[in-house]
Design an enzyme around this catalytic site. Structure first.
Site, PDB file in Angstrom:
ATOM      1  CG  ASP A 116      -1.844  -0.903   0.772  1.00 55.59           C
ATOM      2  OD1 ASP A 116      -2.973  -0.598   0.810  1.00 55.59           O
ATOM      3  OD2 ASP A 116      -1.435  -2.531   1.431  1.00 55.59           O
TER       4      ASP A 116
ATOM      5  CD  GLU B 251      -7.088   2.700   2.046  1.00 53.56           C
ATOM      6  OE1 GLU B 251      -7.612   1.963   0.630  1.00 53.56           O
ATOM      7  OE2 GLU B 251      -7.849   1.883   2.825  1.00 53.56           O
TER       8      GLU B 251
ATOM      9  CB  VAL C 290      -3.480  -2.783  -2.074  1.00 48.81           C
ATOM     10  CG1 VAL C 290      -3.850  -3.967  -1.874  1.00 48.81           C
ATOM     11  CG2 VAL C 290      -1.892  -2.526  -2.216  1.00 48.81           C
ATOM     12  CG  ASP C 291     -11.233  -1.356  -3.748  1.00 52.49           C
ATOM     13  OD1 ASP C 291     -10.434  -1.286  -2.811  1.00 52.49           O
ATOM     14  OD2 ASP C 291     -10.942  -2.242  -4.460  1.00 52.49           O
TER      15      ASP C 291
ATOM     16  CB  THR D 285      -6.015  -4.421   2.367  1.00 45.62           C
ATOM     17  OG1 THR D 285      -5.974  -3.103   1.629  1.00 45.62           O
ATOM     18  CG2 THR D 285      -4.441  -4.508   2.745  1.00 45.62           C
TER      19      THR D 285
ATOM     20  CB  SER E 126     -10.167  -5.980  -4.760  1.00 42.02           C
ATOM     21  OG  SER E 126     -10.733  -6.400  -5.842  1.00 42.02           O
TER      22      SER E 126
ATOM     23  CE  LYS F 296     -17.201  -5.959  -4.613  1.00 40.93           C
ATOM     24  NZ  LYS F 296     -15.380  -6.469  -3.963  1.00 40.93           N
TER      25      LYS F 296
ATOM     26  CG  ASP G 188     -12.656   1.786  -1.217  1.00 36.22           C
ATOM     27  OD1 ASP G 188     -11.692   1.230  -1.509  1.00 36.22           O
ATOM     28  OD2 ASP G 188     -13.271   2.048  -0.290  1.00 36.22           O
TER      29      ASP G 188
END
Ligand SMILES: Nc1ncnc2c1ncn2[C@@H]1O[C@H](COP(=O)(O)OS(=O)(=O)O)[C@@H](OP(=O)(O)O)[C@H]1O
Ligand SMILES: [Mg+2]
Length: 439
Positions: free
Chosen positions: A52, A77, A146-147, A149, A284, A287, A313
């Protein structure tokens, strides 16, 4: 795709996301093989990893190098609080090493890195410079380094998400999905019995997807590996949403963790609409990628009451779905508002992304029909004391009686319970206009 507005920004952003994916792949491999101390809990108990901070530092440094450090606003983030603690020295050393390895690779991606390795303080500065709060005016880069995590530390799906918001609108979106193969049916590891994707075997190539607002096009490139050099357009292929609009054939995605989205409410909506397939639970923003690529038709997300969704996000994924032909709104049918800082303020109940308007209408209708009887409704009433009116009803009002344009009626204005129920039944059967107006 390279012509027109934001072409330089998009070109750089795509290359930088490729770099970030390469960094993440290395860290994830190391993390899974050595079980080392690369993961930390933040003060809010959410997880953060070496990847991240390293991605945030790398992207921040590269964007500032490409566009100048003066007028660039980045909303991202991570902050450096945990990293600066005295017990985090080895963590910081890992970040410094990962960032410098990544920046040294910049030429492989057609970019210019620094002349010499960055110091720890330069790296901390690059991370903490991403402290913009966004807002309604100007240009803001929006980064989730990093979505997903949790997916990342579990060796599963995760994403690197970079978007640009201009005057409150998402105008560009780039999504790196290192474990989502470019092959058709890239999520085929899912089965009805085992909905959570098993660890991806090594050697599979992930993808970077990108789009620009108003282009009506969304693209996908394979990640490059080992010593390959990135050459634009890097085998880019157009992607499109699915044409399936029959609910019995549609697949819906949702977050893996129940804490991030109410699975039982989504199951109720799915059953009302007549969806037959089991949910595809994916970590994450992959989708959104799955909807944009036509591998699923619906993404439903219903966070618990009080949780405020963050712009990083969603920004890149939402634009990808829209430009690939899909529809994304909140669960009340209204557009997501990226203009009000780091949160999606005013979000009504949840987020619904669909491949097409027909499925979207059905899902929104089912949300309205199921809402009042659900647990979510009672828990959210404490936070939001408004009754909601189905969009089709509002439309009817506008069409038939131009003077009436109320979208919501405050619960506090309704004296009795029976009043409330009479309105709800009107919401579902919007025929008796007069009665509503005289309320
Ligand atoms: N309570 C709650 N409700 C809703 N969303 C939350 C919540 N807490 C966190 N987050 C944010 O969810 C991001 C992960 O979403 P996912 O769709 O990947 O969820 S899941 O891991 O598949 O369950 C996650 O993003 P990352 O932190 O980048 O992983 C968070 O920003
Ligand atoms: Mg995230």
């Amino acid at each position: 795709m390279e012509d027109g507005k934001y072409s330089k920004e998009l070109n750089v952003a795509v290359r930088v996301v490729h770099m970030a994916c390469s960094l993440c792949e290395k860290v994830q491999k190391q993390l899974l093989s050595t079980n080392s101390d690369q993961v930390k809990s933040k003060d809010d108990d959410s997880l953060v990893t070496v990847a991240d901070w390293s991605v945030q530092a790398t992207v921040s440094w590269m964007l500032k190098k490409a566009f100048g450090s003066q007028n660039i606003s980045i909303v991202a983030e991570e902050d450096i609080q945990t990293l600066c603690k005295s017990e985090s020295q080895s963590l910081l050393a890992m970040v410094v090493s990962a960032v410098n390895i990544s920046l040294a690779e910049a030429p492989r991606f057609g970019l210019h890195g620094p002349e010499k390795p960055l110091s720890a303080s330069e790296i901390l500065e690059a991370i903490s410079q991403c402290n913009s709060r966004g807002g309604p005016l100007g240009q803001h880069w929006v980064l989730d380094p990093v979505d997903g995590t949790l997916g990342f530390v579990r060796g599963d799906q995760y994403a690197v998400a970079l978007a640009m918001i201009e005057n409150g609108e998402v105008v560009m979106g780039v999504l790196g999905c290192p474990n989502y193969s470019v092959k058709d049916d890239g999520l085929n590891k899912y089965t009805q019995e085992n909905p959570v994707m098993s660890k991806i075997s090594s050697g599979e190539v992930g993808c970077v997807m990108y789009t620009r607002k108003g282009s009506g096009k969304a693209w996908m490139q394979p990640l490059i590996h080992r010593d390959e050099t990135f050459e634009w357009p890097n085998s880019a292929k157009l992607v499109q949403v699915s044409s399936v609009d029959d609910p019995t054939l549609a697949t819906f995605c949702e977050p893996v963790e129940k804490t991030n989205s109410n699975h039982s409410f989504a199951a109720g909506v799915a059953s009302t609409v007549g969806l037959r397939n089991k949910p595809l639970r994916v970590y994450s923003m992959v989708k959104y990628a799955a909807i944009a690529r036509g591998e699923a038709e619906i993404y439903m997300r219903f966070a618990r009451a009080g949780y405020k969704e963050k712009i990083w996000d969603h920004a890149a994924g939402v634009l990808l779905v829209q430009e690939a032909g899909g529809v994304v709104t909140d669960a009340g049918g209204r557009p997501l508002d990226f203009s009000r800082g780091i949160y999606l303020e005013g979000l009504d109940r949840g987020i619904i992304a669909c491949s097409g308007i027909k499925l979207h209408d059905k899902i929104i209708g089912a949300v309205y029909a199921s809402w009042e009887s659900s647990n979510l409704a009672s828990s959210q009433k404490a936070n939001n004391s408004h009754l909601r009116i189905h969009p089709s009803f509002t439309h009817t009002l506008k069409k038939k009686e131009k003077k009436v344009c109320a979208f919501q009626i405050p619960v506090t204005k309704l004296s009795t319970r029976s009043f409330r129920f009479s309105i709800i039944s009107m919401i579902e059967k919007p025929t008796n206009l007069k009665t509503v107006i005289t309320l």
